[in-house]
Scaffold this active site. Sequence first.
Site, PDB file in Angstrom:
ATOM      1  CG  PHE A 125      -1.917   1.007   1.414  1.00  0.00           C
ATOM      2  CD1 PHE A 125      -3.179   0.838   0.881  1.00  0.00           C
ATOM      3  CD2 PHE A 125      -1.658   2.154   2.159  1.00  0.00           C
ATOM      4  CE1 PHE A 125      -4.174   1.792   1.066  1.00  0.00           C
ATOM      5  CE2 PHE A 125      -2.640   3.116   2.341  1.00  0.00           C
ATOM      6  CZ  PHE A 125      -3.899   2.932   1.794  1.00  0.00           C
ATOM      7  CG  LEU A 166      -1.378   7.362   1.620  1.00  0.00           C
ATOM      8  CD1 LEU A 166      -2.192   7.832   0.415  1.00  0.00           C
ATOM      9  CD2 LEU A 166      -2.301   7.083   2.813  1.00  0.00           C
ATOM     10  CD  GLU A 216       3.815  11.603  -2.458  1.00  0.00           C
ATOM     11  OE1 GLU A 216       3.040  11.165  -3.315  1.00  0.00           O
ATOM     12  OE2 GLU A 216       4.189  12.809  -2.402  1.00  0.00           O
ATOM     13  N   PRO A 217       8.009  11.416   1.021  1.00  0.00           N
ATOM     14  CG  PRO A 217      10.037  11.475  -0.160  1.00  0.00           C
ATOM     15  CD  PRO A 217       8.577  11.154  -0.320  1.00  0.00           C
ATOM     16  CD1 TRP A 260       8.255   7.346   5.522  1.00  0.00           C
ATOM     17  CD2 TRP A 260       9.593   5.875   6.541  1.00  0.00           C
ATOM     18  NE1 TRP A 260       9.289   8.046   6.099  1.00  0.00           N
ATOM     19  CE2 TRP A 260      10.121   7.170   6.744  1.00  0.00           C
ATOM     20  CE3 TRP A 260      10.271   4.781   7.087  1.00  0.00           C
ATOM     21  CZ2 TRP A 260      11.288   7.395   7.452  1.00  0.00           C
ATOM     22  CZ3 TRP A 260      11.429   5.014   7.809  1.00  0.00           C
ATOM     23  CH2 TRP A 260      11.926   6.302   7.986  1.00  0.00           C
ATOM     24  CB  ILE A 274       8.444  -6.262  35.607  1.00  0.00           C
ATOM     25  CG1 ILE A 274       7.344  -5.399  36.234  1.00  0.00           C
ATOM     26  CG2 ILE A 274       8.441  -7.660  36.209  1.00  0.00           C
ATOM     27  CD1 ILE A 274       5.930  -5.867  35.965  1.00  0.00           C
ATOM     28  CD  GLU A 297      -2.854   0.633   8.728  1.00  0.00           C
ATOM     29  OE1 GLU A 297      -4.068   0.743   8.961  1.00  0.00           O
ATOM     30  OE2 GLU A 297      -2.278  -0.448   8.534  1.00  0.00           O
TER      31      GLU A 297
END
Length: 385
Positions: free
Chosen positions: A129, A131, A133-134, A162, A343, A369
């Site tokens: 997918f 979508l 851009e830089p 990415w 922990i 997302e």
Amino acid sequence: MPDVSFIDWPFLDDRHRDFAQRLDAWAAAHIDPRPHHPGEDIDAACRSLALQLGEAGWLDASVPAGGAAALDVRTLCLAREILARHSGLADFVFAMQGLGSGPITLFGSAEMRERILPAVRAGRSLAAFALSEPDAGSDVAALATTAVRVPGGWRLDGEKTWISNGGIAGHYVVFARTGEAPGARGLSAFLVEAGTPGLTIPHRIEVIAPHPLATLRFDTCIVPDANLLASPGEGFKVAMATLDVFRTTVGAAALGFARRALDEATARARGRRMFGKTLADMETTRARIADMALAIDTSALLVYRAAWARDTSGGGRITREAAMAKLHATESAQRVIDDAVQIFGGLGVTSGVKVEELYREIRALRIYEGASEVQKLIIAREVLG
């Protein structure tokens, strides 16, 4: 042993309970639980996991043969939660097969679905997918990649980054500016198959939790008219409808990470002795574990509320519910995992220890997302009208 009481909540049906039990048993038997680290052949691991998931039939949930009507978000959430609890990379592969093919499932022509989806469903071809851009991630309206009409198709020029499965995907769903209107209203979505002339992978991107990521470049990349999804100018609708389905599942993956962290932390607290008693006997540890359990249950309520709302809405938008689920679950999981590391003490930041892997895995979920800050803007917009 993870808490599975949520399986009996009224958000879920018997078919969901059966699916969850079968997948959990399969994952315990087939998924390699060892942490992944930089330097491994992650591409090969993803390809292998995709084939495993496909051959076992689990990818039917993320790439349903029945098309858009068969997408069940509750099943997707259960799958991501369970897989994330066993292996972050297995969850990644499952999720990307769905996200990278979701626009085709929802908006693709019958010919496109028949040509592309069977191989994705079988795990033989990886999906992507594209979508971001830089200079345009959360701000979709700022996309600069262009698509210009040419005889018989479209010419794409620009850069995406990415991009999960970048460099190893069989196809990319690419969003580009076609200019029908200003901002987000002037975008369109295209199917670009790997090997298309003009599509190159200038470089891969290394991240703290190894996943296949890359930058894509389009230089006079020609795709045919048949590869347009929906209509020109409807790219934003395609992207948002897809994210409406899959954004809730990001919260589910975070929930799986958080549950695993709580399991690891409680086992450590019961077994680790200090000052003549176990960590679990100490009030500070008990308070920390109580906070972890509370965060997990509230996240689960929001995640499965959103999934139920989408599944029972007849395909309607659940923008508010999905944003709430994604925001709360990812932010809470970050705190839960941080508490688990605390922990464990020094062991918690040691390579090869599960909570150290979870600490690296969870961080990206608060960004991709839709970053947490963007989810807050979405929620406020929905509340204020």
